[in-house]
Design a protein around this motif. Structure first.
Motif, PDB file in Angstrom:
ATOM      1  N   ASP A 177       0.835  -1.196   0.000  1.00 11.84           N
ATOM      2  CA  ASP A 177       0.000   0.000   0.000  1.00 11.84           C
ATOM      3  C   ASP A 177       0.871   1.248   0.000  1.00 11.84           C
ATOM      4  OD1 ASP A 177      -2.331  -1.429   0.016  1.00 11.84           O
ATOM      5  OD2 ASP A 177      -2.512  -1.430   2.199  1.00 11.84           O
ATOM      6  N   ASN A 178       1.945   1.228   0.803  1.00 11.19           N
ATOM      7  CA  ASN A 178       2.834   2.379   0.872  1.00 11.19           C
ATOM      8  C   ASN A 178       3.515   2.627  -0.465  1.00 11.19           C
ATOM      9  OD1 ASN A 178       2.251   2.772   3.567  1.00 11.19           O
ATOM     10  ND2 ASN A 178       3.916   1.463   4.281  1.00 11.19           N
ATOM     11  N   ILE A 179       3.942   1.557  -1.124  1.00  6.31           N
ATOM     12  CA  ILE A 179       4.580   1.690  -2.432  1.00  6.31           C
ATOM     13  C   ILE A 179       3.600   2.276  -3.431  1.00  6.31           C
ATOM     14  CG2 ILE A 179       5.544   0.389  -4.374  1.00  6.31           C
ATOM     15  CD1 ILE A 179       6.721  -1.551  -2.297  1.00  6.31           C
ATOM     16  N   PHE A 180       2.346   1.785  -3.380  1.00  7.50           N
ATOM     17  CA  PHE A 180       1.324   2.289  -4.297  1.00  7.50           C
ATOM     18  C   PHE A 180       1.112   3.783  -4.081  1.00  7.50           C
ATOM     19  CE2 PHE A 180      -3.151   3.125  -5.382  1.00  7.50           C
ATOM     20  CZ  PHE A 180      -3.145   2.715  -6.698  1.00  7.50           C
ATOM     21  N   SER A 181       1.074   4.224  -2.825  1.00  8.55           N
ATOM     22  CA  SER A 181       0.878   5.637  -2.519  1.00  8.55           C
ATOM     23  C   SER A 181       2.026   6.478  -3.050  1.00  8.55           C
ATOM     24  CB  SER A 181       0.743   5.838  -1.005  1.00  8.55           C
ATOM     25  OG  SER A 181      -0.393   5.173  -0.521  1.00  8.55           O
ATOM     26  N   GLN A 182       3.239   5.962  -2.935  1.00  8.17           N
ATOM     27  CA  GLN A 182       4.392   6.701  -3.423  1.00  8.17           C
ATOM     28  C   GLN A 182       4.315   6.882  -4.935  1.00  8.17           C
ATOM     29  OE1 GLN A 182       7.701   4.455  -1.986  1.00  8.17           O
ATOM     30  NE2 GLN A 182       7.282   4.931   0.151  1.00  8.17           N
ATOM     31  N   LYS A 183       3.896   5.838  -5.641  1.00 10.91           N
ATOM     32  CA  LYS A 183       3.787   5.943  -7.089  1.00 10.91           C
ATOM     33  C   LYS A 183       2.720   6.955  -7.474  1.00 10.91           C
ATOM     34  CE  LYS A 183       5.404   1.292  -8.265  1.00 10.91           C
ATOM     35  NZ  LYS A 183       5.028  -0.015  -8.836  1.00 10.91           N
ATOM     36  N   LYS A 184       1.635   7.003  -6.708  1.00 11.97           N
ATOM     37  CA  LYS A 184       0.544   7.917  -7.001  1.00 11.97           C
ATOM     38  C   LYS A 184       0.916   9.361  -6.693  1.00 11.97           C
ATOM     39  CE  LYS A 184      -3.050   5.261  -8.178  1.00 11.97           C
ATOM     40  NZ  LYS A 184      -3.867   5.444  -9.375  1.00 11.97           N
ATOM     41  N   SER A 185       1.959   9.578  -5.871  1.00 12.48           N
ATOM     42  CA  SER A 185       2.269  10.925  -5.420  1.00 12.48           C
ATOM     43  C   SER A 185       2.851  11.787  -6.536  1.00 12.48           C
ATOM     44  CB  SER A 185       3.235  10.879  -4.233  1.00 12.48           C
ATOM     45  OG  SER A 185       4.498  10.388  -4.641  1.00 12.48           O
ATOM     46  N   GLU A 186       3.392  11.175  -7.582  1.00 11.33           N
ATOM     47  CA  GLU A 186       3.893  11.933  -8.718  1.00 11.33           C
ATOM     48  C   GLU A 186       3.029  11.597  -9.929  1.00 11.33           C
ATOM     49  OE1 GLU A 186       8.048  11.380  -9.385  1.00 11.33           O
ATOM     50  OE2 GLU A 186       8.564  12.888  -7.887  1.00 11.33           O
ATOM     51  N   TYR A 187       2.361  12.606 -10.442  1.00 11.11           N
ATOM     52  CA  TYR A 187       1.436  12.360 -11.539  1.00 11.11           C
ATOM     53  C   TYR A 187       1.389  13.568 -12.461  1.00 11.11           C
ATOM     54  CZ  TYR A 187      -1.894  15.323  -8.967  1.00 11.11           C
ATOM     55  OH  TYR A 187      -2.503  16.371  -8.328  1.00 11.11           O
ATOM     56  N   ILE A 188       0.917  13.340 -13.671  1.00 11.36           N
ATOM     57  CA  ILE A 188       0.665  14.430 -14.598  1.00 11.36           C
ATOM     58  C   ILE A 188      -0.799  14.362 -15.020  1.00 11.36           C
ATOM     59  CG2 ILE A 188       3.046  14.466 -15.445  1.00 11.36           C
ATOM     60  CD1 ILE A 188       2.073  13.077 -17.969  1.00 11.36           C
ATOM     61  N   VAL A 189      -1.305  15.467 -15.519  1.00 12.91           N
ATOM     62  CA  VAL A 189      -2.685  15.518 -16.010  1.00 12.91           C
ATOM     63  C   VAL A 189      -2.641  15.915 -17.473  1.00 12.91           C
ATOM     64  CG1 VAL A 189      -4.993  16.445 -15.659  1.00 12.91           C
ATOM     65  CG2 VAL A 189      -3.423  16.261 -13.716  1.00 12.91           C
ATOM     66  N   GLN A 190      -3.331  15.158 -18.321  1.00 10.98           N
ATOM     67  CA  GLN A 190      -3.345  15.460 -19.750  1.00 10.98           C
ATOM     68  C   GLN A 190      -4.705  16.012 -20.164  1.00 10.98           C
ATOM     69  OE1 GLN A 190      -3.248  12.126 -22.472  1.00 10.98           O
ATOM     70  NE2 GLN A 190      -3.829  10.678 -20.879  1.00 10.98           N
ATOM     71  N   PHE A 191      -4.673  16.993 -21.058  1.00 15.04           N
ATOM     72  CA  PHE A 191      -5.887  17.643 -21.541  1.00 15.04           C
ATOM     73  C   PHE A 191      -5.897  17.594 -23.065  1.00 15.04           C
ATOM     74  CE2 PHE A 191      -4.868  19.471 -17.461  1.00 15.04           C
ATOM     75  CZ  PHE A 191      -6.088  19.587 -16.814  1.00 15.04           C
ATOM     76  N   GLY A 192      -6.746  16.747 -23.622  1.00 15.76           N
ATOM     77  CA  GLY A 192      -6.869  16.645 -25.073  1.00 15.76           C
ATOM     78  C   GLY A 192      -8.031  17.449 -25.611  1.00 15.76           C
ATOM     79  N   SER A 193      -8.688  18.189 -24.731  1.00  7.85           N
ATOM     80  CA  SER A 193      -9.838  19.000 -25.123  1.00  7.85           C
ATOM     81  C   SER A 193      -9.940  20.174 -24.162  1.00  7.85           C
ATOM     82  CB  SER A 193     -11.124  18.165 -25.066  1.00  7.85           C
ATOM     83  OG  SER A 193     -12.272  18.981 -25.234  1.00  7.85           O
ATOM     84  N   LYS A 194     -10.621  21.221 -24.586  1.00 11.37           N
ATOM     85  CA  LYS A 194     -10.855  22.339 -23.667  1.00 11.37           C
ATOM     86  C   LYS A 194     -12.142  22.128 -22.879  1.00 11.37           C
ATOM     87  CE  LYS A 194     -13.124  25.445 -27.011  1.00 11.37           C
ATOM     88  NZ  LYS A 194     -13.099  26.824 -27.563  1.00 11.37           N
TER      89      LYS A 194
END
Length: 204
Positions: A87-104
C-alpha cells in the motif's frame, strides 16, 4: 469551533472551503453549513478520508450542518499504521502524476457543461495536497493555455507552485494560435510521449 457557510456554493467549493478550514483547525471542530445532500455526502467522504469523526444535523429540508471533529479519531493512528508495504509503495507511485488535456472541455456530450466542469477541475487541482508534476495540453486542449482562456489564473497558480505547463507545438501551429500562448512552454510529441509513459497519468 470554526464555522464555514458553504450554502449556495456549487461543487466542489463546499469541500474546498471545508478543507481549508480543516487545515488550520488543529483540535477545533469545524462546522460546515450546506444546502444540499450531495454536498453533505462529499463532506462526509472528506472527513472519512482525513480520518475525522463527524456528525450531521438536519436543520430543514434544504439546510444541513456537518460537524467535523478536531484532530484525528482514535482509530486513525491504528489505521495509518496498518497499511501494508505494498500500500505504501502504491501511494508513493501515485504521489507523482501528470494531467493530460486533449480538449478544452471535460466530457463530450455538452460543451457548455464541459466548459464549466473543466474550469472546476483545474481549480480543484490548485487545492490538492499533492500537486501534479505537469499539465500536458494537446489537440484543442492547448486553447486552455492561450489568451482569453477562463482557466489562466488557476494555471498560473499551479505554475508558480512548481507544476510545469506544457503545450503541444504542432497543435498550436495547426490551430494557428501559437502567438496567443499565455503561459507555460511549447514542446513536441516525443516529449509528451515520454511524460505519459513515465508518470501516473490523469485524464479528466
Amino acid at each position: 469551533m470554526i464555522s464555514v457557510n458553504a450554502t449556495g456554493l456549487a461543487c466542489p467549493f463546499p469541500v474546498i472551503e471545508a478543507k481549508k478550514a480543516l487545515r488550520k483547525s488543529g483540535s477545533e471542530d469545524v462546522v460546515v453549513r450546506v444546502d444540499n445532500e450531495v454536498a453533505v455526502k462529499n463532506l462526509q467522504r472528506l472527513a472519512d478520508s482525513m480520518q475525522r469523526k463527524h456528525s450531521l444535523s438536519k436543520i430543514s429540508d434544504d439546510l444541513f450542518e456537518l460537524t467535523i471533529k478536531g484532530g484525528k479519531s482514535e482509530s486513525s493512528e491504528v489505521k495509518s499504521q496498518a497499511g501494508s508495504e505494498s500500500d505504501n509503495i502504491f501511494s508513493q507511485k501515485k504521489s507523482e502524476y501528470i494531467v493530460q488535456f486533449g480538449s478544452k472541455f471535460m466530457g463530450s456530450d455538452n460543451e457548455e457543461l464541459g466548459a464549466v466542469l473543466i474550469k472546476s477541475f483545474i481549480y480543484s487541482l490548485t487545492e490538492q495536497d499533492c500537486l501534479p508534476v505537469a499539465l500536458v495540453f494537446y489537440n484543442r486542449g492547448v486553447e486552455l493555455t492561450c489568451a482569453g482562456s477562463p482557466v489562466l489564473e488557476d494555471l498560473k497558480t499551479l505554475e508558480q507552485a512548481g507544476t510545469s505547463i506544457i503545450s503541444c507545438g504542432t497543435c498550436l501551429d495547426f490551430l494557428k494560435i501559437k502567438d496567443k500562448l499565455a503561459l507555460g512552454e511549447i514542446t513536441n510529441m516525443y516529449r509528451i510521449a515520454e511524460l505519459l509513459r513515465s508518470y501516473h497519468t490523469v485524464c479528466p
